[in-house]
Design a protein around this motif. Structure first.
Motif, PDB file in Angstrom:
ATOM      1  N   ARG A 323       0.958  -1.529   0.130  1.00  0.00           N
ATOM      2  CA  ARG A 323       0.144   0.032  -0.057  1.00  0.00           C
ATOM      3  C   ARG A 323       0.826   0.833  -0.288  1.00  0.00           C
ATOM      4  NH1 ARG A 323      -5.584   0.727   1.996  1.00  0.00           N
ATOM      5  NH2 ARG A 323      -6.720  -2.134   2.651  1.00  0.00           N
ATOM      6  N   ARG A 324       1.682   1.239   0.715  1.00  0.00           N
ATOM      7  CA  ARG A 324       2.902   2.014   0.716  1.00  0.00           C
ATOM      8  C   ARG A 324       3.437   2.855  -0.169  1.00  0.00           C
ATOM      9  NH1 ARG A 324       7.866   3.481   1.292  1.00  0.00           N
ATOM     10  NH2 ARG A 324       9.080   1.047   2.578  1.00  0.00           N
ATOM     11  N   LEU A 325       4.078   1.577  -0.855  1.00  0.00           N
ATOM     12  CA  LEU A 325       5.663   1.961  -2.021  1.00  0.00           C
ATOM     13  C   LEU A 325       4.200   2.443  -3.032  1.00  0.00           C
ATOM     14  CD1 LEU A 325       7.418  -1.265  -1.546  1.00  0.00           C
ATOM     15  CD2 LEU A 325       7.996   1.049  -1.568  1.00  0.00           C
ATOM     16  N   THR A 326       3.188   1.712  -3.326  1.00  0.00           N
ATOM     17  CA  THR A 326       2.535   1.883  -4.974  1.00  0.00           C
ATOM     18  C   THR A 326       1.794   3.744  -4.245  1.00  0.00           C
ATOM     19  OG1 THR A 326       0.359   0.720  -3.222  1.00  0.00           O
ATOM     20  CG2 THR A 326       1.578  -0.016  -5.204  1.00  0.00           C
ATOM     21  N   ALA A 327       1.268   3.699  -3.392  1.00  0.00           N
ATOM     22  CA  ALA A 327       1.137   4.989  -2.605  1.00  0.00           C
ATOM     23  C   ALA A 327       1.385   6.320  -3.073  1.00  0.00           C
ATOM     24  CB  ALA A 327       0.058   5.162  -1.736  1.00  0.00           C
ATOM     25  N   GLU A 328       2.935   5.893  -2.778  1.00  0.00           N
ATOM     26  CA  GLU A 328       4.456   7.179  -2.426  1.00  0.00           C
ATOM     27  C   GLU A 328       4.586   7.213  -3.851  1.00  0.00           C
ATOM     28  OE1 GLU A 328       6.845   6.242   0.583  1.00  0.00           O
ATOM     29  OE2 GLU A 328       5.454   6.647   2.356  1.00  0.00           O
ATOM     30  N   HIS A 329       5.311   6.158  -4.334  1.00  0.00           N
ATOM     31  CA  HIS A 329       5.584   5.815  -5.877  1.00  0.00           C
ATOM     32  C   HIS A 329       4.719   5.776  -7.165  1.00  0.00           C
ATOM     33  CE1 HIS A 329       9.719   6.092  -3.115  1.00  0.00           C
ATOM     34  NE2 HIS A 329       8.528   5.244  -2.819  1.00  0.00           N
ATOM     35  N   GLY A 330       3.495   6.051  -6.992  1.00  0.00           N
ATOM     36  CA  GLY A 330       2.700   6.078  -7.582  1.00  0.00           C
ATOM     37  C   GLY A 330       3.086   4.755  -9.158  1.00  0.00           C
TER      38      GLY A 330
END
Length: 390
Positions: A323-330
Protein backbone atom coordinates in the motif's frame (compact mmCIF):
# COMPACT_ATOMS: atom_id res chain seq x y z
CA UNK A 1 13.55 -18.14 21.58
CA UNK A 2 16.15 -20.86 21.03
CA UNK A 3 15.93 -20.71 17.23
CA UNK A 4 16.48 -16.92 17.28
CA UNK A 5 19.57 -17.31 19.50
CA UNK A 6 20.95 -19.98 17.18
CA UNK A 7 20.41 -17.71 14.18
CA UNK A 8 22.45 -14.96 15.82
CA UNK A 9 25.43 -17.23 16.42
CA UNK A 10 25.31 -19.00 13.05
CA UNK A 11 24.85 -16.31 10.43
CA UNK A 12 25.44 -16.89 6.72
CA UNK A 13 27.38 -14.65 4.37
CA UNK A 14 24.25 -13.36 2.64
CA UNK A 15 24.73 -10.77 -0.14
CA UNK A 16 22.19 -7.94 0.00
CA UNK A 17 21.97 -4.66 -1.90
CA UNK A 18 20.05 -1.62 -0.73
CA UNK A 19 20.49 0.33 -3.97
CA UNK A 20 20.42 -0.67 -7.60
CA UNK A 21 23.93 -1.30 -8.89
CA UNK A 22 25.80 -2.14 -12.06
CA UNK A 23 28.95 -4.28 -12.36
CA UNK A 24 32.07 -2.21 -11.62
CA UNK A 25 33.71 -3.23 -14.89
CA UNK A 26 31.83 -1.05 -17.35
CA UNK A 27 31.23 -3.75 -19.95
CA UNK A 28 28.86 -1.46 -21.83
CA UNK A 29 31.46 1.24 -22.38
CA UNK A 30 34.18 -1.26 -23.28
CA UNK A 31 31.99 -2.97 -25.85
CA UNK A 32 30.65 0.22 -27.44
CA UNK A 33 27.23 -0.56 -25.99
CA UNK A 34 24.20 -0.38 -28.23
CA UNK A 35 20.73 -0.85 -26.80
CA UNK A 36 19.21 -3.96 -28.38
CA UNK A 37 16.14 -6.14 -27.86
CA UNK A 38 18.08 -8.70 -25.76
CA UNK A 39 18.16 -8.51 -21.98
CA UNK A 40 21.79 -8.82 -20.93
CA UNK A 41 23.32 -10.18 -17.76
CA UNK A 42 26.96 -10.00 -16.61
CA UNK A 43 29.24 -12.15 -18.76
CA UNK A 44 30.49 -14.19 -15.83
CA UNK A 45 27.98 -16.16 -13.72
CA UNK A 46 27.73 -15.55 -9.98
CA UNK A 47 29.64 -17.79 -7.62
CA UNK A 48 26.60 -18.14 -5.35
CA UNK A 49 22.88 -17.44 -5.47
CA UNK A 50 22.83 -14.10 -3.67
CA UNK A 51 25.85 -12.48 -5.37
CA UNK A 52 23.93 -10.39 -7.93
CA UNK A 53 21.07 -9.35 -5.66
CA UNK A 54 19.85 -5.84 -6.49
CA UNK A 55 21.57 -5.63 -9.88
CA UNK A 56 20.23 -3.25 -12.55
CA UNK A 57 20.43 -4.91 -15.96
CA UNK A 58 21.56 -2.80 -18.95
CA UNK A 59 18.75 -1.05 -20.79
CA UNK A 60 16.84 -3.02 -23.43
CA UNK A 61 15.18 -1.43 -26.47
CA UNK A 62 12.31 -2.49 -28.69
CA UNK A 63 11.88 -0.47 -31.86
CA UNK A 64 8.90 0.01 -34.11
CA UNK A 65 5.29 1.05 -33.67
CA UNK A 66 3.08 -0.71 -31.16
CA UNK A 67 1.14 -2.27 -29.82
CA UNK A 68 3.80 -4.36 -28.10
CA UNK A 69 2.88 -7.60 -26.36
CA UNK A 70 4.27 -9.27 -23.23
CA UNK A 71 3.08 -12.63 -21.92
CA UNK A 72 2.66 -13.18 -18.17
CA UNK A 73 2.59 -16.66 -16.64
CA UNK A 74 3.11 -18.17 -13.20
CA UNK A 75 2.94 -21.49 -11.38
CA UNK A 76 3.46 -23.33 -14.64
CA UNK A 77 5.95 -26.21 -14.20
CA UNK A 78 4.32 -29.56 -13.46
CA UNK A 79 5.67 -32.65 -11.74
CA UNK A 80 7.86 -34.67 -14.09
CA UNK A 81 6.35 -38.14 -14.62
CA UNK A 82 9.36 -40.37 -15.09
CA UNK A 83 7.29 -43.03 -16.85
CA UNK A 84 6.18 -40.71 -19.66
CA UNK A 85 8.85 -37.97 -19.37
CA UNK A 86 5.95 -35.50 -19.42
CA UNK A 87 4.93 -33.01 -16.71
CA UNK A 88 1.59 -33.43 -14.97
CA UNK A 89 -0.02 -30.88 -12.63
CA UNK A 90 0.75 -31.26 -8.95
CA UNK A 91 -2.54 -32.47 -7.49
CA UNK A 92 -3.63 -30.13 -4.73
CA UNK A 93 -7.35 -30.88 -5.10
CA UNK A 94 -7.22 -34.48 -3.85
CA UNK A 95 -8.92 -35.68 -0.66
CA UNK A 96 -5.47 -35.73 0.97
CA UNK A 97 -5.77 -31.92 1.01
CA UNK A 98 -9.34 -31.44 2.24
CA UNK A 99 -9.29 -27.64 2.32
CA UNK A 100 -8.67 -27.62 -1.45
CA UNK A 101 -10.71 -30.66 -2.42
CA UNK A 102 -12.79 -30.52 -5.59
CA UNK A 103 -13.61 -32.99 -8.36
CA UNK A 104 -10.94 -33.91 -10.92
CA UNK A 105 -11.73 -32.58 -14.40
CA UNK A 106 -10.27 -34.79 -17.11
CA UNK A 107 -9.09 -32.77 -20.07
CA UNK A 108 -7.99 -29.93 -17.79
CA UNK A 109 -6.48 -31.15 -14.52
CA UNK A 110 -4.46 -33.92 -16.17
CA UNK A 111 -2.79 -31.80 -18.87
CA UNK A 112 -3.13 -28.17 -17.78
CA UNK A 113 0.44 -27.06 -18.51
CA UNK A 114 0.30 -28.44 -22.06
CA UNK A 115 -3.08 -26.83 -22.72
CA UNK A 116 -1.90 -23.42 -21.51
CA UNK A 117 1.23 -23.77 -23.65
CA UNK A 118 -0.95 -24.59 -26.66
CA UNK A 119 -2.92 -21.38 -26.14
CA UNK A 120 0.34 -19.43 -25.82
CA UNK A 121 1.38 -20.90 -29.16
CA UNK A 122 -1.90 -19.87 -30.77
CA UNK A 123 -1.79 -16.38 -29.29
CA UNK A 124 1.87 -15.84 -30.19
CA UNK A 125 0.95 -16.46 -33.84
CA UNK A 126 -1.49 -13.55 -33.63
CA UNK A 127 0.41 -11.21 -31.29
CA UNK A 128 4.01 -12.33 -30.80
CA UNK A 129 5.34 -11.21 -27.41
CA UNK A 130 8.59 -9.28 -27.03
CA UNK A 131 9.34 -11.32 -23.90
CA UNK A 132 7.69 -13.33 -21.13
CA UNK A 133 7.32 -12.31 -17.47
CA UNK A 134 7.51 -15.35 -15.20
CA UNK A 135 5.87 -15.17 -11.75
CA UNK A 136 7.72 -18.18 -10.29
CA UNK A 137 6.84 -21.62 -8.95
CA UNK A 138 8.65 -22.97 -11.96
CA UNK A 139 8.77 -26.65 -10.98
CA UNK A 140 6.37 -28.49 -8.66
CA UNK A 141 6.35 -29.76 -6.03
CA UNK A 142 9.77 -28.70 -4.83
CA UNK A 143 11.64 -26.69 -7.46
CA UNK A 144 14.73 -28.04 -9.20
CA UNK A 145 15.37 -31.38 -7.52
CA UNK A 146 18.98 -30.84 -6.56
CA UNK A 147 20.55 -29.60 -3.34
CA UNK A 148 21.06 -25.85 -2.96
CA UNK A 149 24.61 -24.64 -2.45
CA UNK A 150 26.07 -26.53 -5.41
CA UNK A 151 28.55 -24.74 -7.72
CA UNK A 152 26.81 -22.06 -9.79
CA UNK A 153 28.82 -21.96 -13.05
CA UNK A 154 27.77 -24.56 -15.58
CA UNK A 155 24.37 -25.56 -14.16
CA UNK A 156 23.39 -28.89 -15.74
CA UNK A 157 20.01 -30.59 -16.09
CA UNK A 158 20.64 -33.43 -13.65
CA UNK A 159 16.94 -33.81 -12.81
CA UNK A 160 15.72 -33.64 -16.42
CA UNK A 161 13.25 -30.91 -15.45
CA UNK A 162 14.74 -28.10 -17.53
CA UNK A 163 14.33 -30.01 -20.77
CA UNK A 164 11.05 -31.81 -20.15
CA UNK A 165 9.13 -29.19 -18.16
CA UNK A 166 10.45 -25.93 -19.63
CA UNK A 167 12.43 -26.09 -22.86
CA UNK A 168 10.37 -28.72 -24.68
CA UNK A 169 6.92 -27.54 -23.56
CA UNK A 170 7.47 -23.97 -24.79
CA UNK A 171 9.40 -24.87 -27.96
CA UNK A 172 7.33 -23.26 -30.69
CA UNK A 173 7.85 -20.52 -33.23
CA UNK A 174 6.03 -17.72 -31.42
CA UNK A 175 8.28 -18.03 -28.36
CA UNK A 176 11.47 -18.98 -30.20
CA UNK A 177 14.30 -16.93 -28.71
CA UNK A 178 11.92 -14.92 -26.51
CA UNK A 179 13.44 -14.38 -23.10
CA UNK A 180 11.66 -15.29 -19.85
CA UNK A 181 12.36 -12.81 -17.06
CA UNK A 182 11.42 -14.35 -13.76
CA UNK A 183 11.33 -14.46 -10.00
CA UNK A 184 11.41 -17.36 -7.55
CA UNK A 185 8.29 -18.70 -5.88
CA UNK A 186 8.03 -20.62 -2.62
CA UNK A 187 8.02 -23.96 -4.44
CA UNK A 188 11.30 -23.04 -6.13
CA UNK A 189 12.94 -23.17 -2.71
CA UNK A 190 11.30 -26.49 -1.88
CA UNK A 191 7.68 -25.74 -0.93
CA UNK A 192 7.87 -26.67 2.74
CA UNK A 193 11.66 -26.74 2.83
CA UNK A 194 14.36 -24.31 1.67
CA UNK A 195 17.08 -26.66 0.43
CA UNK A 196 16.17 -27.46 -3.16
CA UNK A 197 17.91 -25.88 -6.15
CA UNK A 198 16.67 -22.30 -6.02
CA UNK A 199 20.20 -21.07 -6.68
CA UNK A 200 20.43 -23.42 -9.67
CA UNK A 201 17.35 -21.66 -11.08
CA UNK A 202 19.44 -18.49 -10.94
CA UNK A 203 22.53 -20.18 -12.39
CA UNK A 204 20.60 -21.58 -15.38
CA UNK A 205 20.56 -18.03 -16.70
CA UNK A 206 24.18 -18.61 -17.81
CA UNK A 207 23.85 -22.21 -19.04
CA UNK A 208 24.88 -22.58 -22.66
CA UNK A 209 24.93 -26.37 -22.97
CA UNK A 210 21.97 -28.57 -23.88
CA UNK A 211 19.09 -28.30 -23.13
CA UNK A 212 19.32 -24.49 -22.69
CA UNK A 213 18.02 -22.32 -25.53
CA UNK A 214 19.31 -19.15 -23.86
CA UNK A 215 15.88 -17.77 -22.96
CA UNK A 216 15.98 -18.06 -19.16
CA UNK A 217 16.70 -14.80 -17.28
CA UNK A 218 16.67 -14.95 -13.48
CA UNK A 219 20.05 -13.47 -12.54
CA UNK A 220 19.30 -12.89 -8.85
CA UNK A 221 16.64 -13.09 -6.19
CA UNK A 222 15.85 -9.45 -6.95
CA UNK A 223 16.90 -7.16 -9.79
CA UNK A 224 15.63 -4.44 -12.10
CA UNK A 225 15.37 -3.93 -15.86
CA UNK A 226 14.67 -0.81 -17.94
CA UNK A 227 12.85 -1.36 -21.25
CA UNK A 228 12.71 1.46 -23.80
CA UNK A 229 10.12 1.65 -26.54
CA UNK A 230 9.89 4.32 -29.23
CA UNK A 231 7.64 6.64 -27.23
CA UNK A 232 7.62 5.31 -23.66
CA UNK A 233 9.72 3.37 -21.17
CA UNK A 234 9.11 0.80 -18.42
CA UNK A 235 11.08 0.10 -15.25
CA UNK A 236 10.57 -3.45 -13.98
CA UNK A 237 11.38 -4.39 -10.38
CA UNK A 238 11.67 -8.15 -9.83
CA UNK A 239 11.16 -8.95 -6.14
CA UNK A 240 11.46 -12.06 -3.95
CA UNK A 241 8.42 -12.10 -1.64
CA UNK A 242 9.01 -15.52 -0.08
CA UNK A 243 9.53 -14.04 3.36
CA UNK A 244 5.75 -14.47 3.71
CA UNK A 245 6.21 -18.24 3.63
CA UNK A 246 9.32 -18.35 5.85
CA UNK A 247 8.00 -18.72 9.38
CA UNK A 248 9.64 -19.74 12.63
CA UNK A 249 10.63 -23.43 12.48
CA UNK A 250 7.75 -24.87 14.52
CA UNK A 251 4.97 -22.95 12.76
CA UNK A 252 2.55 -24.24 10.07
CA UNK A 253 4.59 -27.14 8.65
CA UNK A 254 2.43 -27.33 5.51
CA UNK A 255 3.22 -23.77 4.40
CA UNK A 256 6.63 -22.96 5.80
CA UNK A 257 9.97 -22.97 3.98
CA UNK A 258 11.70 -23.04 7.37
CA UNK A 259 9.75 -25.96 8.82
CA UNK A 260 11.69 -28.08 11.31
CA UNK A 261 9.35 -30.96 10.44
CA UNK A 262 10.10 -31.09 6.71
CA UNK A 263 13.69 -29.84 6.54
CA UNK A 264 16.17 -32.60 7.31
CA UNK A 265 18.46 -32.44 10.32
CA UNK A 266 21.40 -30.22 9.42
CA UNK A 267 19.55 -28.65 6.48
CA UNK A 268 21.72 -25.92 4.93
CA UNK A 269 22.45 -24.15 1.66
CA UNK A 270 26.03 -23.49 2.70
CA UNK A 271 27.87 -20.39 3.79
CA UNK A 272 25.72 -17.98 1.75
CA UNK A 273 22.57 -19.27 3.36
CA UNK A 274 20.25 -20.09 4.70
CA UNK A 275 22.83 -21.84 6.81
CA UNK A 276 20.31 -23.66 9.03
CA UNK A 277 16.64 -24.08 9.83
CA UNK A 278 17.16 -21.67 12.71
CA UNK A 279 18.59 -18.97 10.46
CA UNK A 280 16.05 -19.53 7.69
CA UNK A 281 13.28 -17.11 8.83
CA UNK A 282 15.86 -14.46 9.76
CA UNK A 283 17.59 -14.90 6.38
CA UNK A 284 14.36 -14.34 4.48
CA UNK A 285 13.44 -11.42 6.75
CA UNK A 286 16.76 -9.70 6.01
CA UNK A 287 16.19 -10.32 2.31
CA UNK A 288 12.74 -8.70 2.47
CA UNK A 289 13.89 -5.68 4.48
CA UNK A 290 16.75 -5.03 2.06
CA UNK A 291 14.37 -5.21 -0.90
CA UNK A 292 11.94 -2.71 0.62
CA UNK A 293 14.76 -0.17 0.97
CA UNK A 294 15.98 -1.07 -2.54
CA UNK A 295 12.47 -0.53 -3.91
CA UNK A 296 12.03 2.79 -2.13
CA UNK A 297 15.25 4.10 -3.63
CA UNK A 298 14.70 2.62 -7.08
CA UNK A 299 11.11 3.74 -7.47
CA UNK A 300 11.90 7.20 -6.15
CA UNK A 301 14.69 7.68 -8.69
CA UNK A 302 12.89 6.10 -11.66
CA UNK A 303 12.56 8.29 -14.75
CA UNK A 304 10.57 5.72 -16.73
CA UNK A 305 7.00 6.42 -17.82
CA UNK A 306 5.74 3.27 -16.15
CA UNK A 307 6.85 1.34 -13.08
CA UNK A 308 5.94 -2.35 -12.79
CA UNK A 309 6.55 -4.71 -9.85
CA UNK A 310 6.95 -8.42 -10.60
CA UNK A 311 6.82 -10.86 -7.69
CA UNK A 312 5.38 -14.24 -6.71
CA UNK A 313 3.01 -13.51 -3.82
CA UNK A 314 -0.09 -11.33 -4.43
CA UNK A 315 -0.15 -7.99 -2.57
CA UNK A 316 -2.31 -9.31 0.28
CA UNK A 317 0.99 -10.74 1.52
CA UNK A 318 2.79 -7.67 2.87
CA UNK A 319 -0.28 -5.53 2.26
CA UNK A 320 0.80 -2.50 4.31
CA UNK A 321 4.20 -2.34 2.61
CA UNK A 322 2.66 -2.59 -0.86
CA UNK A 323 0.00 0.00 0.00
CA UNK A 324 2.72 2.45 0.99
CA UNK A 325 5.09 1.76 -1.90
CA UNK A 326 2.44 1.98 -4.60
CA UNK A 327 0.86 5.12 -3.13
CA UNK A 328 4.12 6.98 -2.48
CA UNK A 329 5.79 6.11 -5.78
CA UNK A 330 2.86 5.87 -8.20
CA UNK A 331 3.47 2.28 -9.26
CA UNK A 332 1.41 1.54 -12.36
CA UNK A 333 1.13 -2.25 -12.32
CA UNK A 334 1.71 -5.09 -9.87
CA UNK A 335 2.15 -8.61 -11.29
CA UNK A 336 2.00 -11.78 -9.18
CA UNK A 337 1.21 -15.49 -9.20
CA UNK A 338 0.83 -17.96 -6.28
CA UNK A 339 -2.98 -18.15 -6.43
CA UNK A 340 -3.70 -20.76 -9.04
CA UNK A 341 -6.11 -18.81 -11.18
CA UNK A 342 -6.27 -15.69 -13.35
CA UNK A 343 -7.32 -12.32 -11.89
CA UNK A 344 -7.35 -8.68 -13.03
CA UNK A 345 -7.95 -5.87 -10.52
CA UNK A 346 -8.09 -2.17 -11.24
CA UNK A 347 -10.51 0.43 -9.90
CA UNK A 348 -12.96 -1.83 -8.09
CA UNK A 349 -13.52 -1.01 -4.44
CA UNK A 350 -11.80 -4.12 -3.06
CA UNK A 351 -8.52 -3.35 -4.85
CA UNK A 352 -6.65 -1.77 -1.95
CA UNK A 353 -3.82 -0.71 -4.30
CA UNK A 354 -6.01 1.35 -6.62
CA UNK A 355 -5.25 3.22 -8.81
CA UNK A 356 -2.39 0.72 -9.18
CA UNK A 357 -3.70 -2.20 -11.20
CA UNK A 358 -2.71 -5.69 -10.15
CA UNK A 359 -2.80 -9.00 -11.97
CA UNK A 360 -2.56 -12.53 -10.63
CA UNK A 361 -1.46 -15.05 -13.25
CA UNK A 362 -1.00 -18.23 -11.24
CA UNK A 363 -2.91 -20.61 -13.51
CA UNK A 364 0.01 -21.73 -15.67
CA UNK A 365 -0.87 -25.39 -15.15
CA UNK A 366 1.92 -26.63 -12.89
CA UNK A 367 -0.57 -27.32 -10.11
CA UNK A 368 -4.32 -27.88 -10.06
CA UNK A 369 -6.39 -24.72 -10.08
CA UNK A 370 -8.15 -23.08 -7.14
CA UNK A 371 -11.64 -23.50 -8.55
CA UNK A 372 -13.38 -25.95 -10.83
CA UNK A 373 -12.04 -25.60 -14.38
CA UNK A 374 -13.74 -26.40 -17.65
CA UNK A 375 -12.14 -28.94 -19.96
CA UNK A 376 -12.71 -26.36 -22.69
CA UNK A 377 -11.02 -23.50 -20.85
CA UNK A 378 -14.09 -21.26 -20.59
CA UNK A 379 -13.15 -19.90 -17.16
CA UNK A 380 -10.50 -17.97 -15.24
CA UNK A 381 -8.67 -20.95 -13.75
CA UNK A 382 -5.83 -22.10 -16.04
CA UNK A 383 -4.16 -19.66 -18.40
CA UNK A 384 -1.69 -16.85 -19.00
CA UNK A 385 -2.00 -13.12 -19.63
CA UNK A 386 -1.21 -11.12 -22.76
CA UNK A 387 -0.27 -7.55 -21.79
CA UNK A 388 -0.54 -4.92 -24.51
CA UNK A 389 1.75 -1.88 -24.34
CA UNK A 390 1.04 1.08 -26.59
Amino acid sequence: LDWEKAALFHRSNQSLAYRQWKPPSSEDAEAGFQCTSRFRVPKQPPQHGTEFNGIALPETCFKGPGPHHVFVIGDWGGVLDNATAEPVPADRRSKHMPTHYRPFIKGADDCAQQKVAKQMKIRSGIAAPDYVLNMGDNFYWGGVLVQCGAPMPGVADHSGQWEAVYERIYAFEGLHGKQWLGVLGNHDYGGFSFTHGWDQAIGYTWTKDHPSTGRWVTPAQYYSARVNYDDFSVDYYFVDSNAWDALEPHADPGHNLCSSLHNLDGASCGVHGPISVQECPVWFSRLWEAQVEWLDHGLNSSTADWQVIVTHFPPEHGEMVWRRLTAEHGVDLFLAGHRHQQEVHYMEEDNFLRPTAYIVSGGGGGITSEGLPSAYGDDDQYGFMDLTFS
